[in-house]
Every structure is written in C-alpha cells, then in structure tokens.
Design a protein around this motif. Structure first.
Motif, short mmCIF file in Angstrom:
data_model
loop_
_atom_site.label_atom_id
_atom_site.label_comp_id
_atom_site.label_asym_id
_atom_site.label_seq_id
_atom_site.Cartn_x
_atom_site.Cartn_y
_atom_site.Cartn_z
N GLU A 127 -49.60 -61.28 11.77
CA GLU A 127 -48.82 -61.70 10.61
C GLU A 127 -48.02 -62.96 10.91
N ASN A 128 -48.28 -64.00 10.11
CA ASN A 128 -47.60 -65.28 10.31
C ASN A 128 -47.87 -66.14 9.07
N ALA A 129 -46.88 -66.30 8.22
CA ALA A 129 -47.07 -67.03 6.97
C ALA A 129 -47.46 -68.48 7.21
N ASN A 130 -47.04 -69.05 8.33
CA ASN A 130 -47.38 -70.45 8.60
C ASN A 130 -48.87 -70.63 8.86
N TYR A 131 -49.47 -69.70 9.57
CA TYR A 131 -50.93 -69.76 9.75
C TYR A 131 -51.64 -69.69 8.40
N LYS A 132 -51.18 -68.79 7.56
CA LYS A 132 -51.82 -68.63 6.25
C LYS A 132 -51.66 -69.90 5.42
N GLY A 133 -50.46 -70.49 5.45
CA GLY A 133 -50.23 -71.72 4.70
C GLY A 133 -51.09 -72.86 5.18
N ILE A 134 -51.24 -72.99 6.50
CA ILE A 134 -52.09 -74.03 7.07
C ILE A 134 -53.54 -73.82 6.63
N ALA A 135 -54.00 -72.58 6.73
CA ALA A 135 -55.39 -72.28 6.35
C ALA A 135 -55.63 -72.58 4.88
N MET A 136 -54.67 -72.28 4.02
CA MET A 136 -54.84 -72.55 2.59
C MET A 136 -54.87 -74.05 2.31
N THR A 137 -54.06 -74.81 3.04
CA THR A 137 -54.07 -76.26 2.85
C THR A 137 -55.40 -76.85 3.30
N ASP A 185 -53.41 -73.00 -4.99
CA ASP A 185 -53.33 -72.65 -3.57
C ASP A 185 -52.38 -73.58 -2.82
N LEU A 186 -52.37 -74.85 -3.17
CA LEU A 186 -51.48 -75.78 -2.49
C LEU A 186 -50.02 -75.49 -2.81
N MET A 187 -49.74 -75.11 -4.03
CA MET A 187 -48.36 -74.75 -4.37
C MET A 187 -47.94 -73.49 -3.61
N GLU A 188 -48.86 -72.52 -3.48
CA GLU A 188 -48.56 -71.32 -2.71
C GLU A 188 -48.40 -71.65 -1.23
N ALA A 189 -49.25 -72.52 -0.72
CA ALA A 189 -49.17 -72.90 0.69
C ALA A 189 -47.83 -73.53 1.00
N ASN A 190 -47.33 -74.38 0.11
CA ASN A 190 -46.02 -74.99 0.33
C ASN A 190 -44.94 -73.92 0.43
N ASP A 191 -45.03 -72.87 -0.40
CA ASP A 191 -44.04 -71.79 -0.36
C ASP A 191 -44.16 -70.99 0.93
N THR A 217 -49.53 -80.98 2.55
CA THR A 217 -49.86 -80.06 1.47
C THR A 217 -49.49 -80.64 0.11
N ASN A 218 -48.27 -81.12 -0.01
CA ASN A 218 -47.81 -81.64 -1.29
C ASN A 218 -48.40 -83.01 -1.62
N SER A 219 -48.67 -83.81 -0.61
CA SER A 219 -49.33 -85.09 -0.84
C SER A 219 -50.76 -84.87 -1.32
#
Length: 486
Positions: A127-137, A185-191, A217-219
C-alpha cells in the motif's frame, strides 16, 4: 508383545509428528525465492517507465522507430539520404513500426503499471498512494501516446486479461472516451501524489521526487485538455482554469529543471536511444524546412540542432528525395548534443507548458497575455538548449498569432517528433513548403495523419477492431484524420 506394541506406537507418533511438522512448513519450503508470488512495485516501475519512454523518444531497433524513422521526418525536423522508401521519409513505413509500438506499450509497459496500481492500492501488500499516482500518470501518458498515433484504441477493457472476469478481446474506445478517462485519471493521480506520503523506490524518471511527479501530472492534463479544446471547449476550459487558478493544489512545470525527462548513463542498455542510432549510422540529415526556418530567424538554436558543414555554414536536405537525388546534397547532420549517450529522453518541457498557455490565452480558453506566455516559452526553449534568447527575437516572428505560436512550438519540439507531428495534424501549423521537384511520396502524397493498426488485431480481435475503425470515421490507413483535428 508389550515391547513390540510400545515400539510400534513410538514409531507412529514420530511419523505423525514429522508429517505434521512438514505440513505446517509446507508453504515455506515449497516457495521458490526466485519466483515470488508477490513482487514489489519498485521492481516493476523502472522497466515500465523505460519501455514507454524509449518508444516515445527513439527506440533503437530498426524498423520499429516511430519517432526517428517516421515522425521526425514527416514533421521535417529530419530527412533521409538513403533507405528513403523503406523507412519513413517517403510517407511509407514498415508494419513493424505499428506492431512494435502497440505490443511493447501494451504488453511491457501498461500491464506493469496496472500491476503497480493493484499492488499499491489501499489494503494491498505494498500500500502506497504515491506508487499508484505515478502508475496512473504514466498510464495516462502511454494511452495518450497510443490514441494520438492510432485513433480509437482498447482502453476501458484493455488491461483486464487477468481480472476475475477476464476480458481477452477488449473493445475499442473512441478518442473522446480515451481522453475523458485520461483526464479523470490525471486529476485522481494529482490527489494521490503527496510529498508527505511514503517514499517510492525504482523511480528512474524523477528519483522519487513526488513534487516533480505532481508537476508532470498536471502539465500533462494541460496538454490533453488543450489538444481537445476545439472539440470540447467548455470541458477543456474548465480543466485548464481549475489547474492554473490553484498552483498550490495543481502545480505545473515552471522551470527547465522541473522538466519530465529520463536521464541516461553511458552503459549499454541505458544510453540515449538517439545516440545508439545516430552515432553508428549517417543516413539522416537535418531537413531543409527546419534549417531554412532557423536561418530566416537568425536563430542560434541551429547550432544545437545541427552540425555545421566544413565551411561553417548550415544546409538542409529536402524530404522525400530518391536515394540518388539525396546523394547530390551536402547537408548538415544532427547536432552533437543528440550524439551524447547521456543526453536525456524528453517527455515534457517547461517551454511546452508555456506554449500551451500562449495558445489557450490566444483562443480565450484561459486568462492571461498570449504574447507574454509566448515570449516565456521561447526563452525557455533557448535556455533548454543552453542559449539565451536575443532581446529582439519577438520582433522576428511576425506577431502573436496561432501560426507564430505553433511554428515556434514546432521548433522547440525538436527531438520530440511524435509530439510535433501531433500538433501539426491538429492545427495545420507550421505551413510546410511545397515538395522538392525530385521528391517522391507514397500515401497519395498525404503527410500521414495516423498509423495503421497492427495486423495482429485483425487476427486476434477482429470484431472489436472493426468497431474501432467505425469510430475512427474512415479507413484504417494513414490518411484518415483523427478526432481532435481543428
């Protein structure tokens, strides 16, 4: 008898105890440490990133190089002096470019980002939200790459081959649907991405710098929203305004040192793929179109993009010449910066973000001065190449118009041939010169609008492919325009 009975009982107890012990330890004994049941996201992330970056920037395998052999020639950054009919410059490409791009990104990149998401989600083993965010980006970047070169693609069902209800023949989603999913997905990844969250390992793009991931992500969301703005103006304006009005929550790339680029090392397997190609072969030159534009503007970036001839001058090679005709030209080769094995593979720059703002401001999609954004973009491009923009440069470009913005963006995107090709197909800029009299082009003389689906889809997923072609709105050839064309 009594002694025999006792001995028998003792043997049975010992045997039972041994069996019980083996049973209790069975799972541990029979687990192969070299084939773990669960693998850490840190082991999947590096190769997943490497694959999609290489495919985007300059894959080194011959007949699979979409950026180098095709897009950079089509967009007239480069031209070919041999193998012109076989490898892109004449608007003809081998089928392996299509299949290699499709198969590698789906099978070696996207599927591994999906595994990272599963492994790192809430309650999972890692469990690690940062890994998930990176993968989504990175999934968003990869899916955008695919839809921008093919059109409709398997998206919503694409990675469900190992799901509880497995889907082995995924449907094709329209480009509009893919773009909508990417933006969500990018908006979720930023969160999900948090600088105060747990660290990540295996990040070869930003070395675990989560703020840089948020900026990328946001760019990237700005890029996608701007690209679809002509087709979905209200939604695109809302997204761009949401991001740019709240830089604390939605940071974007604001300097060259925040750019999304993969740094390479001078070891086999890690080198810049353009170095792998251009340092061993001499069948590319800089296109006459780019050389003449830079000379007209007295633009010093020519000294980075191209090598001078023996007399110190610069000359280009027209695109689409026959091998014999090309052999009569003395033209500049690609600049030494791109022959450096440690030169970065570039995904997104500060200059591109400023160009997006300039175009969006000109179109009324965001507030701000288009001229100021354009000047900032050009300054960033010069700085990216180790140069300083001349103080009078803005007076050379002929005013702030859609054409001047997109032409300057085309110059700044040198190396990112696929991205420049995307923007040319979307806007029609820069205006390309008439072909050289000795040029011979395939594809009915039409600069390719997309690449064809791989032949494997015709044999493995034909029904869904046919539906995808219907969503494309034309034939599966390199002349059908894509959804976001203005």
């Amino acid at each position: 008898m009594n002694r025999l009975y006792k001995s028998t009982i003792a043997i049975l107890l010992l045997t039972f105890g041994t069996i019980t012990s083996c049973t209790n330890d069975f799972e541990e004994i029979n687990t192969d440490p070299n084939n773990p049941v669960s693998i850490s996201p840190s082991l999947l992330l590096p190769n997943a990133i490497q694959v999609v970056v290489d495919r985007y920037w300059g894959h080194s395998t011959r007949y699979q190089r979409l950026n180098i052999d095709a897009a950079m020639c089509w967009i007239q950054h480069l031209s070919r002096n041999i193998y012109i009919n076989a490898e892109g410059d004449s608007y003809e490409i081998p089928l392996t470019i299509s299949s290699g791009t499709w198969n590698s990104i789906y099978n070696e990149s996207l599927i591994n980002f999906e595994r990272i998401k599963v492994l790192s989600e809430t309650g999972a083993d890692f469990e690690n939200a940062n890994y998930k965010g990176i993968a989504m980006t990175m999934q968003s970047f990869a899916f955008a790459y695919l839809t921008d070169v093919f059109g409709p693609i398997p998206y919503s069902e694409a990675l469900k081959g190992t799901a509880e209800e497995a889907i082995n023949s995924p449907k094709y989603d329209s480009m509009e649907e893919v773009y909508a999913g990417i933006l969500a997905d990018l908006m979720e990844a930023n969160d999900l991405l948090s600088t105060s969250g747990p660290a990540v390992v295996g990040d070869i793009l930003f070395n675990g710098d989560i703020m840089k991931w948020k900026r990328f992500t946001n760019s990237l969301a700005l890029r996608i929203a701007n690209r679809q703005a002509a087709k979905k103006p209200a939604e695109s304006r809302a997204i761009m305004t949401q991001i740019l009005s709240d830089p604390i929550k939605y940071p974007v790339i604001e300097s060259n040192d925040q750019a999304a680029e993969l740094i390479h090392f001078d070891v086999i397997g890690s080198r810049n793929k353009m170095f792998d190609v251009f340092s061993t072969r001499s069948d590319w030159n800089i296109s006459t179109t780019l050389i003449e534009k830079l000379l007209d503007l007295d633009d010093e970036r020519i000294s980075v993009y191209a090598q001078p001839l023996a007399d110190g001058s610069y000359a280009g090679l027209p695109n689409g010449l026959t091998d014999a005709a090309a052999g009569t030209f003395n033209a500049s080769r690609i600049g030494l910066k791109y022959l450096d094995p440690t030169a970065p593979s570039v995904l997104m720059t500060y200059a591109e973000v400023e160009f997006i703002k300039a175009e969006a401001a000109l179109e009324g999609d965001i507030t701000g001065d288009a001229s100021e954004f354009l000047e900032s973009a050009i300054k960033a491009s010069f700085s990216q190449q180790g140069l300083t923009m001349p103080s009078d440069y803005m007076s050379r470009i002929g005013g702030v118009t859609k054409e001047s913005i997109m032409t300057q963006k085309w110059i700044a995107l040198f190396g990112q041939g696929v991205e420049a090709w995307n923007e040319y197909r979307r806007t029609g800029y820069p205006v390309m010169p008439a072909p050289h009299p000795n040029s011979v082009f395939s594809n009915d003389g039409v600069l390719p609008t997309r690449i064809e689906y791989p032949t494997s889809e015709y044999s493995l997923n034909k029904t869904n492919l046919d539906d995808g072609v219907s969503k494309l709105g034309g034939s599966d050839n390199m002349r059908t325009p894509l959804w976001w064309v203005e």
